[in-house]
Design a protein around this motif. Structure first.
Motif, PDB file in Angstrom:
ATOM      1  N   ASN A  19     -14.090   5.669  -0.759  1.00 50.11           N
ATOM      2  CA  ASN A  19     -13.098   6.463   0.076  1.00 50.11           C
ATOM      3  C   ASN A  19     -12.459   7.551  -0.835  1.00 50.11           C
ATOM      4  OD1 ASN A  19     -13.091   4.347   1.991  1.00 50.11           O
ATOM      5  ND2 ASN A  19     -12.011   2.433   0.533  1.00 50.11           N
ATOM      6  N   ASN A  20     -12.956   7.561  -2.274  1.00 47.46           N
ATOM      7  CA  ASN A  20     -12.043   8.729  -2.644  1.00 47.46           C
ATOM      8  C   ASN A  20     -12.764  10.047  -1.982  1.00 47.46           C
ATOM      9  OD1 ASN A  20     -11.420   6.353  -4.254  1.00 47.46           O
ATOM     10  ND2 ASN A  20     -11.692   7.940  -6.195  1.00 47.46           N
TER      11      ASN A  20
ATOM     12  N   GLN B  51       1.567   8.648   2.478  1.00 48.21           N
ATOM     13  CA  GLN B  51       0.390   8.635   1.673  1.00 48.21           C
ATOM     14  C   GLN B  51      -0.220  10.348   0.759  1.00 48.21           C
ATOM     15  OE1 GLN B  51      -0.388   5.624   0.526  1.00 48.21           O
ATOM     16  NE2 GLN B  51      -1.998   6.133  -1.022  1.00 48.21           N
ATOM     17  N   PHE B  52      -0.296  11.367   1.494  1.00 53.67           N
ATOM     18  CA  PHE B  52      -0.906  12.478   0.797  1.00 53.67           C
ATOM     19  C   PHE B  52      -0.069  13.550   0.145  1.00 53.67           C
ATOM     20  CE2 PHE B  52      -4.335  11.760   3.549  1.00 53.67           C
ATOM     21  CZ  PHE B  52      -5.166  12.473   3.554  1.00 53.67           C
ATOM     22  N   ASP B  53       1.319  13.088   0.858  1.00 56.46           N
ATOM     23  CA  ASP B  53       2.799  13.316  -0.408  1.00 56.46           C
ATOM     24  C   ASP B  53       2.538  12.719  -1.599  1.00 56.46           C
ATOM     25  OD1 ASP B  53       3.063  14.965   1.790  1.00 56.46           O
ATOM     26  OD2 ASP B  53       4.706  13.958   2.680  1.00 56.46           O
ATOM     27  N   TYR B  54       1.858  11.339  -1.322  1.00 50.28           N
ATOM     28  CA  TYR B  54       2.552  10.243  -3.130  1.00 50.28           C
ATOM     29  C   TYR B  54       0.889  10.738  -3.747  1.00 50.28           C
ATOM     30  CZ  TYR B  54       2.572   6.095  -5.655  1.00 50.28           C
ATOM     31  OH  TYR B  54       2.566   5.125  -6.855  1.00 50.28           O
ATOM     32  N   VAL B  55       0.579  10.971  -3.870  1.00 48.27           N
ATOM     33  CA  VAL B  55      -1.112  11.523  -3.825  1.00 48.27           C
ATOM     34  C   VAL B  55      -0.173  12.686  -4.541  1.00 48.27           C
ATOM     35  CG1 VAL B  55      -3.479  12.744  -3.996  1.00 48.27           C
ATOM     36  CG2 VAL B  55      -2.953  10.793  -3.255  1.00 48.27           C
TER      37      VAL B  55
ATOM     38  N   ARG C 112      -6.453   4.376  -1.091  1.00 50.28           N
ATOM     39  CA  ARG C 112      -6.036   3.869  -0.587  1.00 50.28           C
ATOM     40  C   ARG C 112      -5.809   5.299   0.656  1.00 50.28           C
ATOM     41  NH1 ARG C 112      -4.866   0.820   3.369  1.00 50.28           N
ATOM     42  NH2 ARG C 112      -2.294   0.692   3.878  1.00 50.28           N
ATOM     43  N   GLY C 113      -5.161   6.139   0.171  1.00 43.25           N
ATOM     44  CA  GLY C 113      -5.779   7.258   1.360  1.00 43.25           C
ATOM     45  C   GLY C 113      -6.885   7.448   2.236  1.00 43.25           C
ATOM     46  N   GLY C 114      -8.088   7.437   1.187  1.00 42.17           N
ATOM     47  CA  GLY C 114      -9.518   7.564   2.636  1.00 42.17           C
ATOM     48  C   GLY C 114      -9.612   6.649   3.059  1.00 42.17           C
TER      49      GLY C 114
END
Length: 577
Positions: free
Chosen positions: A404-405, A441-445, A485-487
């Motif tokens: 997922n990464n 989720q992308f913003d959190y990363v 999680r994003g993946g």
């Protein structure tokens, strides 16, 4: 399968109320903390060891706003043996505040999370609510702060010390219960949203979520009441900022969807009812579909929701002519307006947007008017375009199957337009990766990466300390989990798009089957010596005094978008001997 069943089958996607739910907007002032001391009434904790010199130095540094030095000494208190449990609880709370002031928001949350987990037994449990609210304004929702706030009982929000942010916390707690997804939680959410008074900054957004929650509970009348209240309040305000305009638009879009659903319910009830109630229910269905159209048409062309509103509006127009024309013996011009909207949706200006179901809606409209060749052409146009995309998408979702990464990195490239996919396939895949939840989720990363870079760019005498090392380890773990999680979320969205196209391909085959059945029936009639009388009825385009008819010559103009109308020739036959 009848032509009516074809239409209803295609309506399944339009019936789902998909709401673009906004997150809390704007930044607010930091809550005062009285020079670093707790603003809540003290909790009786019994005898405890006196604070160490290390703790006193930490508090002094904090009071002087030397937060980097404060973090070093607070970490020594938390990892050392000089201080007792009570002092360590205070150090934990101050570490959360210190890291917040340093803009290490995710690291700050980790310390406040430990306090929340301990619950009311922690001396600073109630005081932490203020800082959770502050972090909710700073961090993307994927950070999970609503889940922390959700662990507090509603009564905790009534503390006098929370008066200045009570409405904000009530709203967040309501959001937490809304996300739980069960009827009991939704009822709690509605109760909380209704607590917020009209003078509050959170009133409009609370009213919107109240309406959305009523929709999920299956109470359309109450939902429409909440959405209409937003419009009433907004109408009284002279200045309408971007936030208010956004909620006004969402309220109108939500009202259109509620009325469309109400029309479907009334239509279904009419078809099952006795003669004495039938016409009343048909009348209600007509009213609901027209109300849906009214609110869809209030979405401005500059809105990001405009194209979606055009597509959904097309179904309301379709239902008027497909189901109610024969009842009221009236041409509602629904087919011509629906086809005009579909013509706009497939204009070259919107090549980054995809409305695959619009091809099938157009096919069903032609089928309803016995235009079987045109219906087949529309289905084949859909199949030609989306069969290829479907095959490519099946291969795409299998990439980096067990990683997922890596898939997260691949999804980022799709969104940026730098992947190895073809231009059209890249746009198609991206269309599934632009929803608000995934973006959070992308913003959190991105936030976690920012905080890690901040550690790296800090002064050497701080970034080589134990607290800096602890922060790096915590942020690195959070980042790894967030990326995985994003993946996973990205792959699920692409799979969902794949399944949607699979379902539409099945419906496309059903339409072709129906067309072939009609052709077979026509051949059978001819073999029995019957004559087919074709009655071609032209549904003329009607315009008001403010508009003129201008023939489409194959060239699209931006000022014409949304105003296209089709002349529909009904070629349905009446068989006679």
């Amino acid at each position: 399968m009848s032509a009516y069943k074809l239409g209803v089958g295609l309506l399944s996607a339009a019936l789902v109320v998909v709401l673009t739910v906004p997150e809390a907007q704007g930044r607010r002032r930091r809550p005062r903390d009285n020079g670093g001391e707790m603003v809540f009434a003290p909790v009786e904790v019994g005898k405890s060891k006196p604070e160490s010199k290390t703790m006193k130095r930490a508090i002094k540094f904090y009071g002087n706003k030397d937060y980097y030095s404060a973090s070093i000494f607070l970490h020594k208190v938390l990892t050392g043996k000089e201080d007792g449990e009570v002092t360590k609880e205070r150090a934990q709370f101050f570490m959360g505040k210190t890291l917040y002031h340093l803009r290490f928001y995710s690291a700050s949350l980790s310390y406040f999370d430990k306090i929340v987990e301990k619950g009311d037994a922690h001396k600073y449990y109630k005081a932490t609510l203020i800082w959770l609210a502050s972090l909710q304004r700073k961090l993307p929702e994927s950070a999970g702060i609503l889940d922390k706030i959700g662990k507090y009982p509603e009564s905790a929000l009534d503390a006098p010390e929370l008066a200045s942010i009570r409405d904000e916390l009530v709203f967040y707690l309501g959001r937490f219960f809304y996300r739980q997804g069960d009827a009991k939680s939704w009822d709690k959410a509605i109760k909380l949203f209704r607590r917020i008074e009209s003078k509050s900054k959170y009133y409009i957004r609370a009213k919107f979520f109240e309406g959305v929650t009523y929709v999920r509970r299956g109470f359309p009348v109450k939902a429409s009441g909440a959405f209409k209240q937003i419009l009433r309040v907004a109408a009284r305000q002279k200045k309408k900022g971007p936030g208010l305009k956004m909620f006004m638009e969402l309220a109108k879009l939500s009202l259109a969807r509620v009325f469309y659903q109400a029309g479907q319910i009334a239509l279904s009830a009419a078809q099952r009812s006795k003669a004495d109630r039938m016409m009343k229910l048909f009348g209600a269905a007509k009213k609901m579909f027209r109300l849906a159209i009214k609110y869809y048409e209030e979405i401005p062309q500059r809105s990001p929701n405009w194209l979606q509103s055009l597509f959904e509006e097309s179904w309301s127009y379709f239902m008027l002519d497909a189901e109610l024309r024969r009842v009221f013996k009236q041409d509602f011009a629904g087919f011509q307006k629906a086809l005009g909207n579909i013509h706009t949706l497939n204009a070259p200006f919107f090549e980054t947007m995809f409305f695959p179901e619009s091809f099938l809606l157009r096919a069903v409209i032609y089928f309803k008017n016995c235009r079987y060749r045109a219906s087949s052409e529309s289905v084949n146009e859909f199949r030609k375009k989306y069969m290829q995309l479907f095959d490519k998408m099946r291969k795409l979702v299998k990439r980096h199957k067990d990683d997922n990464n890596e898939f997260f990195s691949f999804a980022k490239k799709i969104i940026k337009g730098t992947s190895d996919l073809s231009a059209e396939m890249g746009r198609f895949a991206k269309s599934a990766l632009v929803d608000r939840t995934l973006r959070r989720q992308f913003d959190y990363v991105h936030e976690l990466e920012r905080e890690l870079k901040q550690v790296e760019s800090a002064a050497r005498d701080w970034k080589t300390t134990a607290i800096a090392d602890s922060i790096v380890q915590d942020l690195s773990l959070q980042k790894s989990l967030a990326i995985a999680r994003g993946g996973e979320m990205s792959r699920k969205r692409l799979k969902r798009l794949l399944n949607e196209i699979r379902g539409l391909l099945v419906k496309a085959n059903n339409i072709l089957y129906e067309i072939n059945q009609v052709k077979i029936k026509g051949i059978d009639i001819k073999m029995r010596g019957q004559v087919i009388k074709i009655q071609v009825k032209l549904q003329k385009v009607k315009v008001d005094d403010e508009h003129v008819i201008w023939p489409f010559t194959g060239e699209y103009w931006k000022d014409e978008l949304g105003y296209y109308r089709f002349q529909v020739r009904n070629k349905c036959a009446a068989a006679s001997k």
